[in-house]
Scaffold this motif. Structure first.
Motif, short mmCIF file in Angstrom:
data_model
loop_
_atom_site.label_atom_id
_atom_site.label_comp_id
_atom_site.label_asym_id
_atom_site.label_seq_id
_atom_site.Cartn_x
_atom_site.Cartn_y
_atom_site.Cartn_z
N GLY A 34 10.55 1.81 -1.95
CA GLY A 34 9.10 1.73 -1.79
C GLY A 34 8.41 3.06 -2.01
O GLY A 34 8.94 3.98 -2.61
N CYS A 35 7.21 3.15 -1.48
CA CYS A 35 6.39 4.34 -1.66
C CYS A 35 6.70 5.35 -0.56
O CYS A 35 6.54 5.06 0.62
CB CYS A 35 4.92 3.96 -1.62
SG CYS A 35 3.83 5.38 -1.84
N ALA A 36 7.16 6.48 -0.96
CA ALA A 36 7.40 7.56 -0.01
C ALA A 36 6.69 8.81 -0.52
O ALA A 36 6.72 9.12 -1.70
CB ALA A 36 8.89 7.82 0.12
N GLY A 37 6.03 9.49 0.36
CA GLY A 37 5.33 10.70 -0.06
C GLY A 37 3.87 10.46 -0.31
O GLY A 37 3.25 9.56 0.25
N GLU A 38 3.32 11.27 -1.18
CA GLU A 38 1.89 11.20 -1.47
C GLU A 38 1.53 9.96 -2.27
O GLU A 38 2.25 9.55 -3.16
CB GLU A 38 1.47 12.44 -2.25
CG GLU A 38 1.57 13.73 -1.46
CD GLU A 38 0.97 14.87 -2.23
OE1 GLU A 38 -0.05 14.66 -2.91
OE2 GLU A 38 1.52 15.96 -2.15
N SER A 39 0.38 9.40 -1.94
CA SER A 39 -0.06 8.20 -2.63
C SER A 39 -0.59 8.51 -4.03
O SER A 39 -0.72 7.61 -4.85
CB SER A 39 -1.12 7.47 -1.82
OG SER A 39 -2.25 8.30 -1.64
N PRO A 43 1.15 5.75 -9.08
CA PRO A 43 1.18 5.22 -10.45
C PRO A 43 2.37 5.74 -11.26
O PRO A 43 2.99 4.99 -12.02
CB PRO A 43 -0.14 5.69 -11.06
CG PRO A 43 -1.05 5.89 -9.90
CD PRO A 43 -0.16 6.37 -8.80
N LEU A 44 2.70 7.00 -11.08
CA LEU A 44 3.85 7.56 -11.78
C LEU A 44 5.15 6.92 -11.31
O LEU A 44 6.02 6.59 -12.12
CB LEU A 44 3.91 9.08 -11.56
CG LEU A 44 5.11 9.79 -12.20
CD1 LEU A 44 5.05 9.69 -13.71
CD2 LEU A 44 5.16 11.23 -11.75
N LYS A 45 5.28 6.70 -10.02
CA LYS A 45 6.49 6.07 -9.48
C LYS A 45 6.60 4.63 -9.95
O LYS A 45 7.69 4.16 -10.29
CB LYS A 45 6.48 6.14 -7.96
CG LYS A 45 6.65 7.54 -7.42
CD LYS A 45 6.56 7.55 -5.91
CE LYS A 45 6.64 8.95 -5.37
NZ LYS A 45 6.56 8.98 -3.90
N VAL A 49 9.72 3.06 -12.18
CA VAL A 49 10.51 1.88 -11.79
C VAL A 49 10.41 0.80 -12.87
O VAL A 49 11.42 0.19 -13.23
CB VAL A 49 10.05 1.36 -10.42
CG1 VAL A 49 10.71 0.03 -10.10
CG2 VAL A 49 10.38 2.37 -9.33
N ALA A 50 9.23 0.56 -13.38
CA ALA A 50 9.06 -0.43 -14.44
C ALA A 50 9.85 -0.03 -15.69
O ALA A 50 10.46 -0.88 -16.35
CB ALA A 50 7.59 -0.60 -14.78
#
Length: 96
Positions: A34-39, A43-45, A49-50
């Motif tokens: 999932g999302c860890a760190g700065e929001s 988009p880059l994360k 993954v995609a």
């Protein structure tokens, strides 16, 4: 010499299958984390993954083609012609 090339090609699909499995596993692991760190980096994360899932699909496709003995576009065209012949469909002309 030619036999060595053919034997090397015979097992090249295993490398592509391995790459596909690693990319798929990495993509699933990243997705589950999932999302860890700065929001701001979300988009880059998400793109990363995609890209892993798309790369896994592409590697799996190349693996299937290599395992089937298809190495060039001409081989793929020959397979298509054989399928059309087996279905008793008219061969394609250059104008279609």
């Amino acid at each position: 010499m030619e036999e060595e090339k053919e034997s090397g090609r015979a097992f090249s699909h295993w490398w592509w299958a391995l790459a596909s499995g690693v990319q798929l596993g990495w993509g699933v692991l990243s997705y589950r984390r999932g999302c860890a760190g700065e929001s701001r980096l979300m988009p880059l994360k998400a793109f990363a993954v995609a890209s892993l899932f798309v790369g896994a699909g592409a590697s799996a496709s190349v693996s299937v083609l290599h395992a089937s003995g298809i190495y060039k576009v001409e081989d793929l065209l020959e397979v298509g012609a054989n399928i059309r012949r087996g279905l008793r469909v008219r061969p394609r002309t250059g104008e279609e």
